[in-house]
Motif scaffolding. Structure first.
Motif, short mmCIF file in Angstrom:
data_model
loop_
_atom_site.label_atom_id
_atom_site.label_comp_id
_atom_site.label_asym_id
_atom_site.label_seq_id
_atom_site.Cartn_x
_atom_site.Cartn_y
_atom_site.Cartn_z
N PRO A 124 42.26 -58.62 -57.03
CA PRO A 124 41.22 -57.59 -56.99
C PRO A 124 41.67 -56.40 -56.15
N PHE A 125 41.30 -55.21 -56.59
CA PHE A 125 41.63 -54.00 -55.84
C PHE A 125 40.67 -53.89 -54.67
N ARG A 126 41.22 -53.72 -53.47
CA ARG A 126 40.39 -53.72 -52.26
C ARG A 126 40.22 -52.32 -51.67
N GLY A 127 40.53 -51.31 -52.44
CA GLY A 127 40.34 -49.95 -51.96
C GLY A 127 41.63 -49.33 -51.47
N ARG A 128 41.55 -48.02 -51.17
CA ARG A 128 42.75 -47.27 -50.79
C ARG A 128 43.25 -47.60 -49.39
N HIS A 129 42.39 -48.08 -48.52
CA HIS A 129 42.80 -48.47 -47.16
C HIS A 129 42.24 -49.85 -46.84
N LEU A 157 24.64 -45.88 -46.91
CA LEU A 157 24.92 -44.51 -46.48
C LEU A 157 26.38 -44.19 -46.79
N ASP A 158 26.59 -43.10 -47.48
CA ASP A 158 27.92 -42.66 -47.91
C ASP A 158 28.38 -41.52 -47.00
N ALA A 159 29.52 -41.69 -46.34
CA ALA A 159 29.99 -40.73 -45.34
C ALA A 159 30.84 -39.61 -45.90
N ARG A 160 31.04 -39.57 -47.22
CA ARG A 160 31.89 -38.54 -47.80
C ARG A 160 31.21 -37.17 -47.81
N ALA A 161 32.01 -36.15 -48.07
CA ALA A 161 31.48 -34.79 -48.18
C ALA A 161 30.46 -34.73 -49.32
N SER A 192 37.16 -44.94 -48.60
CA SER A 192 38.07 -46.08 -48.46
C SER A 192 37.84 -46.89 -47.19
N GLY A 193 36.66 -46.76 -46.59
CA GLY A 193 36.35 -47.57 -45.42
C GLY A 193 36.84 -46.98 -44.11
N SER A 249 34.65 -49.70 -50.05
CA SER A 249 33.95 -48.44 -50.29
C SER A 249 34.14 -47.92 -51.72
N TRP A 250 33.99 -46.61 -51.88
CA TRP A 250 33.94 -46.05 -53.24
C TRP A 250 35.22 -46.32 -54.01
N SER A 251 36.37 -46.29 -53.34
CA SER A 251 37.63 -46.50 -54.06
C SER A 251 37.68 -47.87 -54.71
#
Length: 284
Positions: free
Chosen positions: A70-75, A177-181, A243-244, A268-270
């Motif tokens: 499974p893909f666990r995100g970019r970081h 809550l999403d911390a992105r721009a 990406s956390g 996260s989103w990634s």
């Protein structure tokens, strides 16, 4: 001045300069998502004396993801035992005061702050205002790279919580809550992930909204007023981002505000958008 109790959220540049004790571990977390080598180059050019470098991609993430897993995100988070080994390499003991800093308002230092708490280490703080706050006081920089004596940090009960995509899907009552721009939250100008948008039901709290114009965190009372309007019950709240990483900034802000207990969605989103079966929302 001598600090008698651990510092667990923020420390000012003046307090760090005056209160720093032998044995404290300072970690430089500077990074640039668009240029992964920039952080190390900035460290080599000048860092707070005695600080070691903490690389987001190498020390604070584990990119050895199996091709068929499974893909666990970019970081993705490293294995906890691997992170403990990293702490020991940095000279961290169970009673060590750790201070993390960057030059980005705590954007990356907060990730290390959270990870130490994830490993059960409470005595960790983020330098409020980071390198700009340090240099604004005329405090010195160094270019030598210190060699740390090995530490003996041990894994202790975690001080934080994590949730996964399955938890969010199964528990619609969770407040995400999403911390992105804001533009990336809306699904616009997405340059880091293959799909634009956000988790349905999530609300946007751009991590930079936690900061004053000079890059220091807003006062605790102001953060509490702003965040309590979004997170009525921290125990049922989840922080995520791309990406956390910057989600940890919101977790630190909640801690400063006296609203602890929210969870992190590390992938996260990634990670979320990598599975086309998961729903995606766009717009505000």
């Amino acid at each position: 001045m001598t600090m008698t109790t651990p510092c667990t959220t923020l420390i000012s540049a003046s307090d760090l300069a005056q209160q720093r004790q032998p044995g404290w571990v300072l970690l430089d977390c500077r990074h640039d998502l668009a240029n992964p080598q920039a952080g190390r180059a900035a460290y080599d050019a000048g860092h707070i004396p005695g600080a070691l470098f903490a690389a987001l991609d190498d020390d604070l993430s584990d990119h050895a993801q199996p091709a068929d897993g499974p893909f666990r995100g970019r970081h993705p988070l490293p294995a906890i035992d691997d992170f403990i080994a990293t702490l020991r390499r940095w000279g961290v003991n169970d009673d060590t005061q750790v201070v993390a800093y960057d030059a980005h308002g705590g954007m990356f230092a907060a990730r290390l702050w959270w990870m130490l708490r994830w490993a059960g280490h409470e005595a960790v703080a983020v330098l409020d205002g980071g390198m700009p706050a340090w240099t604004a006081l005329g405090l010195p920089l160094a270019t030598d790279i210190p060699v740390a004596a090995p530490g003996n940090a041990t894994r202790r009960p975690s001080l934080v919580r994590t949730v996964g995509a399955a938890d969010i899907l199964a528990q619609p009552e969770l407040k995400v809550l999403d911390a992105r721009a804001p533009d990336r939250f809306r699904g616009e100008n997405e340059t880091l992930d293959p799909v634009g948008g956000h988790i349905p039901g999530a609300v946007n709290r751009f991590f930079k909204d936690n900061l004053l114009p000079d890059g220091r965190f807003k006062p605790a009372a102001q953060l509490r007023s702003e965040l309590a309007a979004l997170v009525a019950e921290p125990a049922s709240a989840v922080m995520q981002c791309g990406s956390g990483v910057t989600a940890c900034h919101n977790l630190l802000a909640l801690e400063v505000a006296g609203l602890p207990g929210a969870a992190l969605y590390p992938g996260s989103w990634s990670e979320w958008c990598s599975d086309p079966s998961r729903p995606v929302a766009t717009g505000a």
